[in-house]
Design an enzyme around this catalytic site. Structure first.
Site, mmCIF file in Angstrom:
data_model
loop_
_atom_site.group_PDB
_atom_site.id
_atom_site.type_symbol
_atom_site.label_atom_id
_atom_site.label_comp_id
_atom_site.label_asym_id
_atom_site.label_seq_id
_atom_site.Cartn_x
_atom_site.Cartn_y
_atom_site.Cartn_z
ATOM 1 N N LYS A 38 -11.684 -4.189 8.984
ATOM 2 C CA LYS A 38 -10.330 -4.281 10.225
ATOM 3 C C LYS A 38 -9.928 -4.952 11.386
ATOM 4 O O LYS A 38 -9.277 -5.079 11.624
ATOM 5 C CB LYS A 38 -10.404 -2.734 10.235
ATOM 6 C CG LYS A 38 -10.315 -1.159 9.073
ATOM 7 C CD LYS A 38 -9.141 -1.924 8.354
ATOM 8 C CE LYS A 38 -8.001 -0.524 8.963
ATOM 9 N NZ LYS A 38 -6.987 -0.956 7.926
ATOM 10 N N GLY A 87 1.181 -1.431 0.272
ATOM 11 C CA GLY A 87 0.305 0.091 0.028
ATOM 12 C C GLY A 87 1.152 0.847 0.368
ATOM 13 O O GLY A 87 0.416 2.092 0.191
ATOM 14 N N GLY A 88 2.523 1.006 -0.587
ATOM 15 C CA GLY A 88 3.303 2.544 -0.562
ATOM 16 C C GLY A 88 3.274 3.883 -1.434
ATOM 17 O O GLY A 88 3.327 4.299 -1.531
ATOM 18 N N ARG A 89 1.839 3.446 -2.575
ATOM 19 C CA ARG A 89 1.617 4.125 -2.984
ATOM 20 C C ARG A 89 0.082 5.704 -2.739
ATOM 21 O O ARG A 89 -0.781 6.545 -3.082
ATOM 22 C CB ARG A 89 1.431 3.672 -4.517
ATOM 23 C CG ARG A 89 1.934 3.640 -5.362
ATOM 24 C CD ARG A 89 3.295 5.043 -5.178
ATOM 25 N NE ARG A 89 3.421 6.266 -6.219
ATOM 26 C CZ ARG A 89 3.809 7.162 -5.959
ATOM 27 N NH1 ARG A 89 4.538 7.447 -4.869
ATOM 28 N NH2 ARG A 89 3.688 8.090 -6.603
ATOM 29 N N GLY A 90 -0.325 4.844 -1.152
ATOM 30 C CA GLY A 90 -1.539 5.352 -0.237
ATOM 31 C C GLY A 90 -1.180 6.604 0.086
ATOM 32 O O GLY A 90 -0.056 6.834 -0.123
ATOM 33 N N PHE A 91 -1.987 7.596 0.707
ATOM 34 C CA PHE A 91 -2.051 8.344 1.445
ATOM 35 C C PHE A 91 -1.137 8.238 2.078
ATOM 36 O O PHE A 91 0.033 8.922 2.803
ATOM 37 C CB PHE A 91 -3.761 8.780 2.031
ATOM 38 C CG PHE A 91 -3.394 9.755 3.544
ATOM 39 C CD1 PHE A 91 -1.968 10.467 3.271
ATOM 40 C CD2 PHE A 91 -3.809 9.676 4.483
ATOM 41 C CE1 PHE A 91 -2.079 11.730 4.310
ATOM 42 C CE2 PHE A 91 -3.806 10.367 5.570
ATOM 43 C CZ PHE A 91 -3.034 11.478 4.998
#
Length: 585
Positions: free
Chosen positions: A168, A19-23
Site C-alpha cells: 500500500k 473497487g466499487g463492490r467492496g466494503f
C-alpha cells in the site's frame, strides 16, 4: 433514499469507483448517488453485477435502471480494461478490489502495486483530471512502536511487519508522485481502522475470536488508544478530496491525509462495545503482549508443520500489533485543506455496525444479558480468597511476585544441590542478615522515606502457652508411636508406618519433578480451566456419557449369570438388564 436535489446539476460529472463492490466502495457509490451530481461507473473484478437482497428497490437499483450508474468488470492488472471503464470520466476513486487474496503475496503485489501503475497510466491516457487513492494509516506503522497524534510528517518505516502495508505504501507513493503529470491531480487518504456495515475484516475477526473463546483476553495492559473511522465518513472524505482537487487546490494535490472519527478511544473499549453489542463476553483477562506474540508464533509454527492448507496468519498478527499499541492520528490537515469532518459520530457508527451484523450475534439467548462478573467455578473451588485471586491472575503483579518467589524457593530447596536441612539453614541465615541490615537503614535515603516494619510489642501468654502445648503434644505423640512400634505388638501400626515410608520413598525419588509440575499446574491449568469452564465441563460430560454407553453395551453382552448377579446388587437399573433376565425378589 432520496437524492439530495440541492447538489443536483444539469450536467453531472462522470466518476469511476474502482473497487466499487467492496466494503468501502459500496458506501462511496451510495453517497455519490445521494449527492445527485455524479454519473457513477462502478468498476470491480467481480465477473457479473448482482444486487444483494438488501440492495433491491434501493437507490442503487433505481440508478442502474435509469442509467445514472453502470457496472464494468475490471481487472486492474489489465490496463485496457481500466481504460474502457474510465474513458470520458473526470474523476477516479481507487479503492481495494473485492477479490484480494492476502495469502498470495505475488497476486497482491500485481493487484496493489502494478495495479496502481496501470491506473495511473490509464488516467493519463484518458485525460482524467482527478485521482483519489484510498491508502491506509498502516503505511506509517512498523508494528511495534506507538504513534501518538501522528500527522502527515510521519515517514514510512524502513521495514513493515505486514507485507500488505508495504504494498500500500508503494502504491500510495506512485500515485502521489504522478501528481500534475499530463494534467492529472492526485491525492491519497489514510483512514485508520475502518469499520461499518459490510465490514469484511475488523468486525468479522472480532466475532471469530469471540466465538473461539480468545475474545476473553486483553493483549497488553488494555490502556492503549486507537483511532477508528466509520466507513461513511471515509466515503465523505473521498468526495471532499475530489471537490478540493476540482478547485485545483495546490495544498491538496500530491498530498496524503489521515482520516479518523476524531475521537480516539481505548482499543479494548471499542472491542468490548462490538462484542457486548453482539451478545458475546467482553474481554476481561489481561495477558502480556509478548506472551501473546510468542503463543501466536508457536501456533503458526505448529500449523505449518502439522496442518495442511493455508490460514490467514497475517491478519491475526496484525490484530495483535494493533491491539497492543497506541495509534492515534491528527486530522487537522484534512479538516483545514479538504474540509473534512465526520458526518456520523463514533457512537452512531458502532450502533449501525452492530445492527448490520445481527446475523453474527451469539446463539446464546441470554448471552447479551449475562453477568460476566459472577464468580467462576474455579474461583469458588479455590475458596474465593487471596489464593484464588493469585492463582487466577486477578492481579498480574501480585501473581507474578508470588510465582517468582516460589520459583526461587523451588530452586533453593530442590535444584540447588544441597540437602533440605542445609538449604533451610542457609535461607534462615540469609533472612536473618537481611532483617538485621534493614534495622540499620535510616528513616530517609536520598529524599525517600523508609518505612520501618511494625511488630507486636509482646506475645500474649495464651498464644505462647498454646504454641508450647502443641509442640509438647506432637513430641509426646511421636514418642508414644515409636514405643508402640518397638514393642512389636501392633500390626496395624507397623503396616501404616511401612506403607507411609514406602510411599515417601517413591515420592522422594521424583520429588523435584512433582513439585515443578505442581507449580506449573497451579499457575496455568487452573487459570486455563476458568477461561474455558463451560467447554471443559461440556467435554467431560460428553466423555462421561460415552463411557456410560460403552459400559451399558458391555453389560448387555455379559453372561446371564453375571448380569443377574449385578442386577441383584442393584448396580444397574432394571431397564439396563439384558433381555431374558428375570427380576428376582
Amino acid at each position: 433514499m432520496a437524492v439530495d436535489d440541492r447538489f443536483a446539476e444539469l450536467n453531472p460529472r462522470t466518476c469511476v469507483v474502482l473497487g466499487g463492490r467492496g466494503f468501502l466502495g459500496r458506501s462511496l457509490v451510495l453517497r455519490l448517488l445521494k449527492l445527485g451530481k455524479y454519473i457513477v461507473r462502478i468498476a470491480d473484478s467481480t465477473q457479473s453485477f448482482e444486487l444483494d437482497p438488501s440492495e433491491r428497490e434501493s437507490l442503487l437499483s433505481h440508478a442502474i435502471s435509469s442509467g445514472r450508474a453502470s457496472y464494468f468488470n475490471v481487472d486492474v492488472r489489465d490496463k485496457t480494461q481500466i481504460v474502457k471503464a474510465i474513458e470520458g470520466s473526470s474523476a477516479v476513486f481507487y479503492l481495494d478490489p473485492t477479490d484480494l487474496n492476502t495469502n498470495d503475496f505475488c497476486s497482491c503485489y500485481l493487484i496493489i502495486v502494478q495495479g496502481a501503475k496501470n491506473v495511473i497510466n490509464a488516467c493519463r491516457e484518458c485525460r482524467v483530471k482527478r485521482l483519489i487513492y484510498n491508502s491506509s494509516a498502516d503505511v506509517v506503522f512498523d508494528g511495534s512502536h506507538d504513534i501518538h497524534s501522528g500527522d502527515e510528517s510521519l515517514a514510512c518505516p524502513s521495514k513493515f511487519e505486514k507485507i500488505l502495508s508495504d504494498f500500500k505504501a508503494q502504491a500510495e507513493a506512485l500515485i502521489l508522485f504522478a501528481n500534475d503529470i499530463d494534467g492529472l491531480l492526485t491525492c491519497a487518504l489514510r483512514p485508520s481502522n475502518i469499520f461499518g456495515p459490510g465490514d469484511s475484516e475488523l468486525v468479522p475477526l472480532l466475532v471469530k475470536l469471540a466465538k473461539s473463546g480468545l475474545g476473553k483476553f486483553i493483549i497488553g495492559n488494555g490502556d492503549n488508544m486507537s483511532d477508528f473511522t466509520f466507513s461513511e465518513n471515509v466515503s465523505y472524505a473521498h468526495i471532499c478530496a475530489e471537490e478540493a482537487l476540482d478547485l485545483r487546490n495546490a495544498i491538496v494535490a500530491g498530498k496524503a491525509f489521515f482520516i479518523t472519527n476524531l475521537v480516539p478511544m481505548k482499543f479494548w473499549e471499542f472491542v468490548s462495545l462490538i462484542s457486548e453489542g453482539l451478545g458475546y463476553q467482553r474481554p476481561l483477562t489481561k495477558i502480556p503482549a509478548r506472551m501473546a506474540w510468542y503463543v501466536f508464533l508457536l501456533f503458526k509454527w505448529t500449523h505449518e508443520k502439522l496442518a495442511s492448507g493455508s490460514s490467514n496468519f497475517s491478519e491475526l498478527a496484525h490484530y495483535i500489533q494493533l491491539a497492543s499499541c497506541t495509534r492515534t492520528f491528527n486530522c487537522v490537515a484534512a479538516q483545514r485543506n479538504i474540509g473534512y469532518s465526520p458526518v456520523v459520530t463514533l457512537e452512531d457508527g458502532v450502533a449501525l455496525t452492530i445492527e448490520s451484523f445481527s446475523h453474527l450475534a451469539s446463539d446464546l439467548p441470554l448471552a447479551r444479558y449475562s453477568d460476566f462478573t459472577e464468580e467462576s467455578k474455579a474461583h469458588k473451588l479455590l475458596g474465593g480468597g487471596k489464593v484464588a485471586d493469585i492463582l487466577l491472575w486477578r492481579d498480574e503483579k501480585t501473581t507474578f511476585k508470588c510465582f517468582l518467589a516460589l520459583i526461587v524457593l523451588f530452586y533453593w530447596f530442590c535444584l540447588g544441590g544441597n540437602t533440605f536441612t542445609s538449604s533451610a539453614a542457609k535461607l534462615l541465615l540469609l533472612v536473618t542478615v537481611i532483617l538485621y541490615g534493614y534495622g540499620f537503614l535510616p528513616s530517609n535515603i536520598f529524599g525517600f522515606s523508609v518505612e520501618m516494619m511494625s511488630f507486636p510489642s509482646q506475645i500474649s501468654d495464651t498464644v505462647a502457652k498454646d504454641s508450647v502445648a502443641t509442640i509438647v503434644y506432637l513430641w509426646s505423640l511421636g514418642v508414644q508411636n515409636i514405643r508402640t512400634l518397638a514393642q512389636g505388638e501392633e500390626w496395624s501400626m507397623f503396616f501404616k508406618v511401612t506403607v507411609s515410608l514406602y510411599f515417601l520413598k517413591i515420592v522422594a525419588q521424583s520429588f523435584t519433578v512433582m513439585i515443578g509440575m505442581a507449580l506449573a499446574f497451579a499457575f496455568t491449568a487452573i487459570f486455563f480451566y476458568e477461561q474455558y469452564e463451560s467447554e471443559i465441563d461440556g467435554s467431560v460430560k460428553v466423555l462421561f456419557n460415552i463411557l456410560k454407553e460403552i459400559m451399558a453395551l458391555l453389560t448387555r453382552n455379559l453372561p446371564d449369570s453375571v448380569s443377574l448377579l449385578l442386577c441383584n446388587h442393584e448396580t444397574f437399573q432394571p431397564d439396563d438388564r439384558p433381555a431374558g433376565v428375570k427380576q428376582t425378589r
